[in-house]
Design a protein around this motif. Structure first.
Motif, PDB file in Angstrom:
ATOM      1  N   TYR A  93      52.575  29.563  27.996  1.00  0.00           N
ATOM      2  CA  TYR A  93      51.657  29.359  26.733  1.00  0.00           C
ATOM      3  C   TYR A  93      52.815  27.975  26.198  1.00  0.00           C
ATOM      4  CZ  TYR A  93      51.244  28.742  21.808  1.00  0.00           C
ATOM      5  OH  TYR A  93      51.319  28.149  20.551  1.00  0.00           O
ATOM      6  N   LYS A  94      54.035  28.434  26.146  1.00  0.00           N
ATOM      7  CA  LYS A  94      55.067  27.183  25.801  1.00  0.00           C
ATOM      8  C   LYS A  94      54.610  25.602  26.413  1.00  0.00           C
ATOM      9  CE  LYS A  94      57.750  29.041  23.056  1.00  0.00           C
ATOM     10  NZ  LYS A  94      57.344  28.683  21.454  1.00  0.00           N
ATOM     11  N   ARG A  95      54.110  25.728  27.761  1.00  0.00           N
ATOM     12  CA  ARG A  95      53.730  24.461  28.244  1.00  0.00           C
ATOM     13  C   ARG A  95      52.404  23.838  27.532  1.00  0.00           C
ATOM     14  NH1 ARG A  95      53.322  25.586  34.059  1.00  0.00           N
ATOM     15  NH2 ARG A  95      53.122  23.166  34.422  1.00  0.00           N
ATOM     16  N   TYR A  96      51.594  24.898  27.449  1.00  0.00           N
ATOM     17  CA  TYR A  96      50.359  24.321  26.697  1.00  0.00           C
ATOM     18  C   TYR A  96      50.735  23.828  25.179  1.00  0.00           C
ATOM     19  CZ  TYR A  96      47.044  25.757  30.007  1.00  0.00           C
ATOM     20  OH  TYR A  96      46.317  25.799  31.062  1.00  0.00           O
ATOM     21  N   GLU A  97      51.662  24.675  24.590  1.00  0.00           N
ATOM     22  CA  GLU A  97      52.090  24.157  23.124  1.00  0.00           C
ATOM     23  C   GLU A  97      52.501  22.795  23.379  1.00  0.00           C
ATOM     24  OE1 GLU A  97      55.429  25.946  21.506  1.00  0.00           O
ATOM     25  OE2 GLU A  97      54.257  26.404  19.530  1.00  0.00           O
ATOM     26  N   ALA A  98      53.198  22.264  24.131  1.00  0.00           N
ATOM     27  CA  ALA A  98      53.742  20.924  24.568  1.00  0.00           C
ATOM     28  C   ALA A  98      52.704  20.124  24.451  1.00  0.00           C
ATOM     29  CB  ALA A  98      54.805  20.861  25.552  1.00  0.00           C
ATOM     30  N   LEU A  99      51.655  20.319  25.417  1.00  0.00           N
ATOM     31  CA  LEU A  99      50.424  19.459  25.414  1.00  0.00           C
ATOM     32  C   LEU A  99      49.823  19.262  23.918  1.00  0.00           C
ATOM     33  CD1 LEU A  99      48.587  20.671  28.639  1.00  0.00           C
ATOM     34  CD2 LEU A  99      50.133  18.718  28.274  1.00  0.00           C
ATOM     35  N   ALA A 100      49.580  20.654  23.126  1.00  0.00           N
ATOM     36  CA  ALA A 100      49.120  20.442  21.996  1.00  0.00           C
ATOM     37  C   ALA A 100      49.942  19.628  21.006  1.00  0.00           C
ATOM     38  CB  ALA A 100      49.146  21.920  21.351  1.00  0.00           C
ATOM     39  N   ALA A 101      51.197  19.426  21.314  1.00  0.00           N
ATOM     40  CA  ALA A 101      52.227  18.626  20.244  1.00  0.00           C
ATOM     41  C   ALA A 101      51.859  17.210  20.590  1.00  0.00           C
ATOM     42  CB  ALA A 101      53.494  19.012  20.398  1.00  0.00           C
ATOM     43  N   ALA A 102      51.268  16.993  21.651  1.00  0.00           N
ATOM     44  CA  ALA A 102      50.995  15.476  21.840  1.00  0.00           C
ATOM     45  C   ALA A 102      49.649  15.292  21.445  1.00  0.00           C
ATOM     46  CB  ALA A 102      51.200  15.150  23.422  1.00  0.00           C
ATOM     47  N   CYS A 103      48.935  15.891  20.664  1.00  0.00           N
ATOM     48  CA  CYS A 103      47.678  15.772  20.070  1.00  0.00           C
ATOM     49  C   CYS A 103      47.874  15.899  18.555  1.00  0.00           C
ATOM     50  CB  CYS A 103      46.478  16.655  20.487  1.00  0.00           C
ATOM     51  SG  CYS A 103      46.332  16.777  22.296  1.00  0.00           S
ATOM     52  N   PRO A 104      48.400  14.965  17.867  1.00  0.00           N
ATOM     53  CA  PRO A 104      48.795  15.216  16.408  1.00  0.00           C
ATOM     54  C   PRO A 104      47.479  15.027  15.402  1.00  0.00           C
ATOM     55  CG  PRO A 104      49.420  13.181  17.205  1.00  0.00           C
ATOM     56  CD  PRO A 104      49.086  13.589  18.389  1.00  0.00           C
ATOM     57  N   GLU A 105      46.182  14.742  16.118  1.00  0.00           N
ATOM     58  CA  GLU A 105      44.942  14.973  15.292  1.00  0.00           C
ATOM     59  C   GLU A 105      44.363  16.152  15.321  1.00  0.00           C
ATOM     60  OE1 GLU A 105      43.717  13.854  19.434  1.00  0.00           O
ATOM     61  OE2 GLU A 105      45.570  13.312  18.342  1.00  0.00           O
ATOM     62  N   VAL A 106      44.918  16.975  16.193  1.00  0.00           N
ATOM     63  CA  VAL A 106      44.415  18.481  16.286  1.00  0.00           C
ATOM     64  C   VAL A 106      45.309  19.567  15.765  1.00  0.00           C
ATOM     65  CG1 VAL A 106      43.085  20.127  17.964  1.00  0.00           C
ATOM     66  CG2 VAL A 106      42.913  17.413  18.308  1.00  0.00           C
ATOM     67  N   TRP A 107      44.749  20.370  14.941  1.00  0.00           N
ATOM     68  CA  TRP A 107      45.578  21.389  14.606  1.00  0.00           C
ATOM     69  C   TRP A 107      45.124  22.855  15.313  1.00  0.00           C
ATOM     70  CZ3 TRP A 107      45.064  17.359  11.539  1.00  0.00           C
ATOM     71  CH2 TRP A 107      46.479  16.978  10.838  1.00  0.00           C
ATOM     72  N   PHE A 108      46.175  23.414  16.059  1.00  0.00           N
ATOM     73  CA  PHE A 108      45.751  24.569  16.864  1.00  0.00           C
ATOM     74  C   PHE A 108      46.050  25.905  15.821  1.00  0.00           C
ATOM     75  CE2 PHE A 108      46.134  21.219  19.767  1.00  0.00           C
ATOM     76  CZ  PHE A 108      45.146  21.541  20.945  1.00  0.00           C
ATOM     77  N   VAL A 109      45.144  26.824  15.626  1.00  0.00           N
ATOM     78  CA  VAL A 109      45.547  27.879  14.709  1.00  0.00           C
ATOM     79  C   VAL A 109      44.904  29.116  15.264  1.00  0.00           C
ATOM     80  CG1 VAL A 109      45.585  28.527  12.310  1.00  0.00           C
ATOM     81  CG2 VAL A 109      45.413  25.976  12.857  1.00  0.00           C
ATOM     82  N   GLY A 110      45.319  30.161  15.043  1.00  0.00           N
ATOM     83  CA  GLY A 110      44.764  31.682  15.016  1.00  0.00           C
ATOM     84  C   GLY A 110      45.382  32.186  16.545  1.00  0.00           C
ATOM     85  N   ARG A 111      44.947  33.386  16.561  1.00  0.00           N
ATOM     86  CA  ARG A 111      45.291  34.304  17.585  1.00  0.00           C
ATOM     87  C   ARG A 111      45.223  33.688  19.172  1.00  0.00           C
ATOM     88  NH1 ARG A 111      45.287  40.836  17.428  1.00  0.00           N
ATOM     89  NH2 ARG A 111      44.149  41.359  19.202  1.00  0.00           N
ATOM     90  N   LEU A 112      44.063  33.064  19.152  1.00  0.00           N
ATOM     91  CA  LEU A 112      43.872  32.367  20.708  1.00  0.00           C
ATOM     92  C   LEU A 112      44.457  31.033  21.037  1.00  0.00           C
ATOM     93  CD1 LEU A 112      40.296  33.439  20.755  1.00  0.00           C
ATOM     94  CD2 LEU A 112      41.917  34.657  21.785  1.00  0.00           C
ATOM     95  N   ALA A 113      44.526  30.257  19.951  1.00  0.00           N
ATOM     96  CA  ALA A 113      44.764  29.037  19.824  1.00  0.00           C
ATOM     97  C   ALA A 113      46.622  28.797  20.021  1.00  0.00           C
ATOM     98  CB  ALA A 113      44.469  28.147  19.017  1.00  0.00           C
ATOM     99  N   THR A 114      47.168  30.044  19.391  1.00  0.00           N
ATOM    100  CA  THR A 114      48.651  30.071  19.413  1.00  0.00           C
ATOM    101  C   THR A 114      49.019  31.086  20.190  1.00  0.00           C
ATOM    102  OG1 THR A 114      48.529  31.107  17.180  1.00  0.00           O
ATOM    103  CG2 THR A 114      48.713  28.741  17.123  1.00  0.00           C
ATOM    104  N   TYR A 115      48.220  31.698  21.034  1.00  0.00           N
ATOM    105  CA  TYR A 115      48.699  32.797  21.850  1.00  0.00           C
ATOM    106  C   TYR A 115      49.632  33.935  21.356  1.00  0.00           C
ATOM    107  CZ  TYR A 115      48.760  34.883  26.500  1.00  0.00           C
ATOM    108  OH  TYR A 115      48.588  35.745  27.598  1.00  0.00           O
ATOM    109  N   ARG A 116      49.011  34.432  20.008  1.00  0.00           N
ATOM    110  CA  ARG A 116      49.924  35.518  19.425  1.00  0.00           C
ATOM    111  C   ARG A 116      49.197  36.771  18.993  1.00  0.00           C
ATOM    112  NH1 ARG A 116      52.567  30.978  16.426  1.00  0.00           N
ATOM    113  NH2 ARG A 116      54.258  30.313  17.660  1.00  0.00           N
ATOM    114  N   TYR A 117      49.939  37.744  19.277  1.00  0.00           N
ATOM    115  CA  TYR A 117      49.169  39.140  19.079  1.00  0.00           C
ATOM    116  C   TYR A 117      49.207  39.420  17.506  1.00  0.00           C
ATOM    117  CZ  TYR A 117      48.519  44.137  20.068  1.00  0.00           C
ATOM    118  OH  TYR A 117      48.150  45.453  20.157  1.00  0.00           O
ATOM    119  N   TYR A 118      48.494  38.530  16.868  1.00  0.00           N
ATOM    120  CA  TYR A 118      48.564  38.536  15.111  1.00  0.00           C
ATOM    121  C   TYR A 118      47.771  39.541  14.815  1.00  0.00           C
ATOM    122  CZ  TYR A 118      51.442  34.606  14.143  1.00  0.00           C
ATOM    123  OH  TYR A 118      52.657  33.692  14.033  1.00  0.00           O
ATOM    124  N   ASN A 119      47.960  40.313  13.692  1.00  0.00           N
ATOM    125  CA  ASN A 119      47.014  40.775  12.809  1.00  0.00           C
ATOM    126  C   ASN A 119      46.232  39.686  11.982  1.00  0.00           C
ATOM    127  OD1 ASN A 119      47.576  43.184  13.973  1.00  0.00           O
ATOM    128  ND2 ASN A 119      49.468  43.690  12.436  1.00  0.00           N
TER     129      ASN A 119
END
Ligand code: FAD
Ligand code: UDP
Length: 370
Positions: free
Chosen positions: A319-345
């Protein structure tokens, strides 16, 4: 030209659609590949007139005042404290493990102090608590771990608890008192008219257009937009270019019975027997009266919609490697359980959505102008 494209109409996408449309007065196209809004929190009335959750039981609980205040703009609340029983050795016992669980399991009459000693005599010394197994054996010992946790976790995740990070079982506390509530949060309430009605109110804004049964891939090259919020699986966004992130899925079996009540509480867990992990009876959540009752059985599987990121060190590293790709796309915000790969309530996703909106406010002047 829309100011924003938002992919996914669950909590993450809907909170941001609402904030952007109402606070920035910008236009939003909100899409979802399913045929409804609400994401996994979607609920609807079944043929018996009972409000059921299509994707398994969703119980709202939080300690965050700001999240309660935000959602309370769109719903009234019905008090509900969640209680769960676990089917162990032929008995239905409270889970999280508490004083009554142990006394009833072993036919004892321990006091809280004696239970403390009981756990102390059974818990294993673990040098560094790293795994989902470590958490439980270092608190209550191996026998209780095997009865209440090992089988359930193997079914739910398809791997042994020793292969999962400690955060998985750390979600479930151990108590020495008789508190049998599943959650300890200060706010435990269900949206009075259900989740879907709450989502409709959030999205009731002429600046928000909703397109259902629409995948991002179908429209990304044809519908013009300035900026994007993406709440789907992050590896899918990047065409799985670094490999697949594992997500655990569930098969739901929904049934309606011709009886008023099937089980004494909303959820019963099955850690030792059965192929399903738990049975939910919805009338306990809604307080509805009916001569019929509706249930959901949950069968974990690897195939199907992605529901749970799988918390393991190797997955976190990918996931951290995908997060680095996401950081290189400043016009897209990644949010939520699937896009940030977190076991969130749910409340954590709302919090993440509101925090993302605050960052958008700081970094972008309103109305699409740079
Ligand atoms: P989601 O709700 O998954 O929404 C994402 C949306 O994006 C989906 O509707 C999906 O269809 C859409 N999408 C994805 N990719 C695309 C694409 N390419 N194009 C178009 N649309 C796309 N939380 C609690 O607080 N309490 C509970 O009791 C609880 N119980 C749960 C029980 C189960 C069985 C599950 C699976 C989860 C539970 N949760 C619970 C967690 C809760 O569901 C999540 O925290 C919350 O719904 C996540 O919201 P989200 O918007 O991040 O994701
Ligand atoms: N768990 C378990 N036995 C139980 C309840 C939970 O082994 O009776 C473990 C299991 O691994 C589960 C995790 O604890 O996935 C977290 O439980 P929770 O109820 O929070 O799961 P969720 O509601 O998110 O599916």
């Amino acid at each position: 030209m829309f100011d924003w494209l938002i992919v996914g109409a669950g909590f993450a996408g809907s909170v941001l659609a609402e904030r952007i449309a109402s606070q920035r007065q910008e236009s939003v196209l909100l899409i979802d590949r399913r045929n409804h809004i609400g994401g996994n929190a979607y609920d609807c009335y079944d043929e018996a007139g009972i409000l059921v959750h299509r994707y398994g039981p969703h119980i709202f609980h939080t300690n965050a005042r700001s999240i309660i205040d935000y959602l309370s703009q769109f719903t009234e609340w019905r008090p509900y404290e969640h209680r769960v029983l676990s089917s162990v050795d032929g008995k239905l016992l409270p889970i999280p493990i508490n004083l009554d669980t142990i006394n009833r399991l072993y036919d004892l009459e321990l006091t809280p102090e004696q239970l403390e000693e009981f756990f102390a005599s059974r818990r294993e010394t673990v040098e560094e608590v790293r795994t989902a197994e470590d958490v439980v054996v270092s608190t209550v010992g191996r026998e209780l771990y095997e009865k209440f946790f090992r089988g359930y976790t193997r079914k739910q995740w398809g791997v042994d608890p020793a292969q999962l990070s400690k955060s998985v079982t750390a979600r479930v506390p151990t108590r020495i008192n008789r508190d049998d509530r599943y959650f300890g949060d200060t706010f435990q309430n269900m949206p009075a008219g259900g989740y879907t009605r709450m989502f409709h109110r959030m999205l009731d804004n002429p600046r928000i257009k909703i397109m259902l049964q629409t995948d991002y891939r179908e429209i990304r090259d044809t519908i013009p937009f300035q900026r994007m919020i993406y709440t789907g699986p992050i590896d899918e966004y990047f065409d799985w270019s670094l490999g697949r992130l594992p997500y655990r899925s569930l098969r739901f079996e929904h049934v309606t019975l011709d009886c008023e009540q099937f089980q004494p509480v909303a959820v019963i867990n099955y850690p030792q027997t059965e192929n399903y992990t738990r049975i939910t009876e919805y009338k306990h959540l809604t307080g509805q009266q009916s001569p019929k009752t509706s249930l959901t059985y949950e069968y974990p599987t690897d195939i199907g919609d992605p529901y749970y990121p799988v918390p393991r060190a190797e997955n976190e590293a990918l996931y951290k490697r995908y997060e680095a790709l996401a950081a290189a796309c400043p016009e897209v915000w990644f949010v939520g359980r699937l896009a940030t790969y977190r076991y969130y309530n749910m409340d954590q996703v709302v919090g993440q959505g509101l925090a993302t909106f605050a960052r958008i406010q700081q970094s972008l002047p309103a109305n699409g102008t740079v």
